[in-house]
Design a protein around this motif. Structure first.
Motif, PDB file in Angstrom:
ATOM      1  N   MET A 147      -1.078 -13.377  -8.694  1.00 51.61           N
ATOM      2  CA  MET A 147      -0.041 -13.540  -9.412  1.00 51.61           C
ATOM      3  C   MET A 147       0.179 -13.804 -10.297  1.00 51.61           C
ATOM      4  N   GLY A 148       0.633 -14.168 -11.644  1.00 49.38           N
ATOM      5  CA  GLY A 148       0.316 -15.350 -12.798  1.00 49.38           C
ATOM      6  C   GLY A 148      -0.462 -15.697 -12.977  1.00 49.38           C
ATOM      7  N   TRP A 149      -0.927 -17.029 -13.509  1.00 44.07           N
ATOM      8  CA  TRP A 149      -1.830 -17.599 -14.264  1.00 44.07           C
ATOM      9  C   TRP A 149      -2.743 -16.754 -13.569  1.00 44.07           C
ATOM     10  N   SER A 270       1.031 -13.010   7.700  1.00 43.84           N
ATOM     11  CA  SER A 270       0.567 -11.872   8.263  1.00 43.84           C
ATOM     12  C   SER A 270       0.676 -10.765   7.007  1.00 43.84           C
ATOM     13  N   ILE A 271       2.067 -11.832   6.179  1.00 49.93           N
ATOM     14  CA  ILE A 271       2.425 -11.010   5.044  1.00 49.93           C
ATOM     15  C   ILE A 271       3.276 -11.130   4.074  1.00 49.93           C
ATOM     16  N   VAL A 272       3.546 -11.105   3.062  1.00 52.89           N
ATOM     17  CA  VAL A 272       3.547 -11.916   1.974  1.00 52.89           C
ATOM     18  C   VAL A 272       3.981 -10.943   0.804  1.00 52.89           C
ATOM     19  N   GLY A 273       5.597 -11.240   1.131  1.00 57.21           N
ATOM     20  CA  GLY A 273       5.606 -10.672  -0.680  1.00 57.21           C
ATOM     21  C   GLY A 273       5.873 -11.250  -1.948  1.00 57.21           C
ATOM     22  N   ILE A 274       5.768 -10.637  -3.034  1.00 51.96           N
ATOM     23  CA  ILE A 274       5.975 -11.373  -4.036  1.00 51.96           C
ATOM     24  C   ILE A 274       6.501 -10.290  -5.553  1.00 51.96           C
ATOM     25  N   ALA A 275       7.811 -10.518  -6.050  1.00 52.49           N
ATOM     26  CA  ALA A 275       8.792  -9.498  -6.660  1.00 52.49           C
ATOM     27  C   ALA A 275       8.479 -10.427  -7.861  1.00 52.49           C
ATOM     28  N   ALA A 276       8.675 -10.210  -9.122  1.00 52.36           N
ATOM     29  CA  ALA A 276       8.890 -10.266 -10.500  1.00 52.36           C
ATOM     30  C   ALA A 276       9.815  -9.451 -11.384  1.00 52.36           C
ATOM     31  N   GLU A 277      10.862  -9.896 -11.757  1.00 54.32           N
ATOM     32  CA  GLU A 277      11.850  -9.431 -13.069  1.00 54.32           C
ATOM     33  C   GLU A 277      11.392  -8.528 -13.710  1.00 54.32           C
ATOM     34  N   SER A 278       9.866  -8.768 -14.538  1.00 52.46           N
ATOM     35  CA  SER A 278       9.060  -7.870 -15.279  1.00 52.46           C
ATOM     36  C   SER A 278       7.855  -8.080 -15.375  1.00 52.46           C
ATOM     37  N   PRO A 279       6.534  -6.612 -15.432  1.00 55.34           N
ATOM     38  CA  PRO A 279       5.998  -7.007 -14.709  1.00 55.34           C
ATOM     39  C   PRO A 279       5.050  -7.764 -15.363  1.00 55.34           C
ATOM     40  N   VAL A 280       3.858  -8.193 -14.031  1.00 55.20           N
ATOM     41  CA  VAL A 280       3.205  -9.496 -14.024  1.00 55.20           C
ATOM     42  C   VAL A 280       1.600  -9.297 -14.262  1.00 55.20           C
ATOM     43  N   ASN A 281       1.024  -9.727 -14.270  1.00 55.77           N
ATOM     44  CA  ASN A 281      -0.152  -8.931 -13.900  1.00 55.77           C
ATOM     45  C   ASN A 281      -0.741  -9.449 -12.620  1.00 55.77           C
ATOM     46  N   LEU A 282      -1.668  -8.638 -11.831  1.00 59.02           N
ATOM     47  CA  LEU A 282      -2.752  -8.900 -10.592  1.00 59.02           C
ATOM     48  C   LEU A 282      -3.571  -8.404 -10.544  1.00 59.02           C
ATOM     49  N   GLN A 283      -4.317  -9.151  -9.866  1.00 59.89           N
ATOM     50  CA  GLN A 283      -5.855  -9.245  -9.339  1.00 59.89           C
ATOM     51  C   GLN A 283      -5.924  -9.553  -8.651  1.00 59.89           C
ATOM     52  N   ASP A 285      -9.432 -10.259  -5.973  1.00 61.84           N
ATOM     53  CA  ASP A 285     -11.204 -10.574  -6.223  1.00 61.84           C
ATOM     54  C   ASP A 285     -12.136 -10.526  -7.640  1.00 61.84           C
ATOM     55  N   GLY A 286     -11.137 -11.084  -8.365  1.00 57.28           N
ATOM     56  CA  GLY A 286     -11.709 -11.417  -9.891  1.00 57.28           C
ATOM     57  C   GLY A 286     -11.475 -10.381 -11.217  1.00 57.28           C
ATOM     58  N   ASP A 287     -11.012  -8.792 -10.354  1.00 61.45           N
ATOM     59  CA  ASP A 287     -11.481  -7.851 -10.839  1.00 61.45           C
ATOM     60  C   ASP A 287      -9.313  -7.053 -11.149  1.00 61.45           C
ATOM     61  N   LEU A 288      -9.438  -6.930 -12.540  1.00 59.36           N
ATOM     62  CA  LEU A 288      -7.682  -6.607 -12.693  1.00 59.36           C
ATOM     63  C   LEU A 288      -7.507  -5.324 -12.235  1.00 59.36           C
ATOM     64  N   VAL A 289      -5.786  -5.798 -11.461  1.00 60.02           N
ATOM     65  CA  VAL A 289      -5.911  -4.398 -10.930  1.00 60.02           C
ATOM     66  C   VAL A 289      -4.904  -3.904 -12.473  1.00 60.02           C
ATOM     67  N   GLY A 290      -4.252  -4.541 -12.665  1.00 60.15           N
ATOM     68  CA  GLY A 290      -3.017  -3.838 -13.691  1.00 60.15           C
ATOM     69  C   GLY A 290      -1.150  -4.465 -13.238  1.00 60.15           C
ATOM     70  N   GLN A 291      -0.138  -3.988 -14.216  1.00 65.63           N
ATOM     71  CA  GLN A 291       0.472  -5.767 -14.277  1.00 65.63           C
ATOM     72  C   GLN A 291       1.405  -4.708 -13.091  1.00 65.63           C
ATOM     73  N   ARG A 292       2.247  -5.199 -12.539  1.00 66.49           N
ATOM     74  CA  ARG A 292       3.166  -4.964 -10.755  1.00 66.49           C
ATOM     75  C   ARG A 292       4.389  -5.841 -11.636  1.00 66.49           C
ATOM     76  N   THR A 293       5.229  -4.703 -10.457  1.00 63.13           N
ATOM     77  CA  THR A 293       6.632  -6.340 -10.584  1.00 63.13           C
ATOM     78  C   THR A 293       6.933  -6.600  -9.244  1.00 63.13           C
ATOM     79  N   HIS A 294       6.353  -5.628  -8.269  1.00 64.38           N
ATOM     80  CA  HIS A 294       6.674  -5.566  -6.372  1.00 64.38           C
ATOM     81  C   HIS A 294       5.419  -5.813  -6.317  1.00 64.38           C
ATOM     82  N   VAL A 295       4.557  -6.398  -4.815  1.00 64.18           N
ATOM     83  CA  VAL A 295       3.187  -6.352  -4.329  1.00 64.18           C
ATOM     84  C   VAL A 295       3.487  -6.857  -3.104  1.00 64.18           C
ATOM     85  N   GLU A 296       3.254  -5.994  -2.124  1.00 60.59           N
ATOM     86  CA  GLU A 296       2.728  -6.619  -0.491  1.00 60.59           C
ATOM     87  C   GLU A 296       1.192  -6.804  -0.477  1.00 60.59           C
ATOM     88  N   PHE A 297       1.628  -8.422   0.266  1.00 62.67           N
ATOM     89  CA  PHE A 297       0.155  -8.398   0.443  1.00 62.67           C
ATOM     90  C   PHE A 297       0.248  -8.770   2.102  1.00 62.67           C
TER      91      PHE A 297
END
Length: 308
Positions: A147-149, A270-283, A285-297
């Protein structure tokens, strides 16, 4: 053995002649169906159907995006439950893209013909391995997510996939996205078990090492990460030029050891949570999934069996 060969004809290194050689070689050992993909998501649908039909093997011939789609199709009915993974068809990979990170991290040959011979030998001898995979919410990934750059770079390249992509394009796009980020640089809040939340400007999640390749050179972010461990996390608290240049140099070194005051790094999570105040891109394996404000890996142990 019943097998399905999924071919992406638009992948960088796939050719009709190579497809025919691969299909002919496989057909000498298995009962084979061959499907060429026509649209994004087609490989996922084919793999899902193969899993439902209880095929023994699904071979992905294409780039990392094709492999990712096949993996997501194979595991679609498991819901991330480890007890279900034994019923999933085995995966075979014959590289046909520009980076082929998953295949190279497994130690497979980059040349499609040589990789075909490796696959045939693996089938003859019954050689395979189980690999851990990652899940970004409901999307599986084999080698990395972010997520991010890096996700902004993937988004910028997205419309130019195919024969024109390569390390040079990704490098130029990475510089352009760094100089002028399309969505700004909102802070990401990272949460890992047992620690206080930390703010970063970009976050990379790895399922193995290397994180990726720049042509022939591996890019290392989490050298303690592998297909037998949990997830790796690499985050930068600032994207100032000195910080970025320092970690780019470290990532391209053979040992890939990272040090720096602005670095957030963990292995075997085992788990990583990443959150953003505004939607950011999520990729993934090199494919764009879309924009998210929270993702649990999440790391899923022994999620898939691969012929190697």
């Amino acid at each position: 053995m019943r097998a399905v060969l999924v071919v992406n004809p638009q992948a960088t290194a796939t050719t009709p002649a190579g497809r025919d050689v691969l299909a002919h070689a496989l057909a000498s050992q298995v009962k084979l169906d061959v499907v060429e993909t026509d649209y994004r998501g087609h490989a996922m649908a084919v793999a899902r159907e193969a899993a439902s039909d209880q095929a023994d093997l699904v071979v992905a011939h294409g780039g990392d995006g094709t492999v990712n789609e096949v993996v997501n199709g194979l595991l679609a009915h498991t819901g991330g439950r480890p007890s279900e993974h034994h019923a999933v068809p085995m995966l075979g990979v014959v590289p046909g893209g520009s980076a082929n990170v998953f295949a190279r991290a497994l130690g497979l040959h980059r040349d499609p013909v040589e990789a075909t011979h490796e696959l045939l030998r693996a089938l003859e001898t019954g050689r395979s391995r189980q690999v851990n995979l990652g899940r970004a919410d409901d999307r599986w990934f084999t080698f990395n997510a972010g997520m991010g750059w890096d996700a902004d770079v993937v988004a910028a390249v997205e419309g130019r996939r195919g024969k024109r992509t390569g390390p040079g394009l990704y490098l130029r796009t990475a510089v352009a996205c760094y100089v002028r980020s399309p969505h700004g640089r909102p802070e990401l809040t990272v949460r890992v078990p047992g620690e206080e939340p930390v703010g970063v400007r970009t976050a990379f999640v790895s399922n193995t090492d290397p994180w990726s390749y720049l042509g022939p050179r591996p890019v290392h972010l989490n050298t303690g990460c592998s297909f037998d461990t949990g997830l790796g996390l690499f985050g930068l608290r600032t994207l100032g030029l000195p910080t970025v240049l320092r970690h780019v140099r470290q990532a391209l070194r053979r040992r890939g050891e990272h040090r720096g005051r602005r670095l957030l790094r963990h292995d075997d999570l085992s788990i990583v949570g990443i959150a953003a105040e505004s939607p950011v891109n999520l990729q993934v394996d090199g494919d764009l999934v879309g924009q998210r404000t929270h993702v649990e890996f999440v790391s899923v142990p022994r999620a898939l069996t691969v012929a190697v």
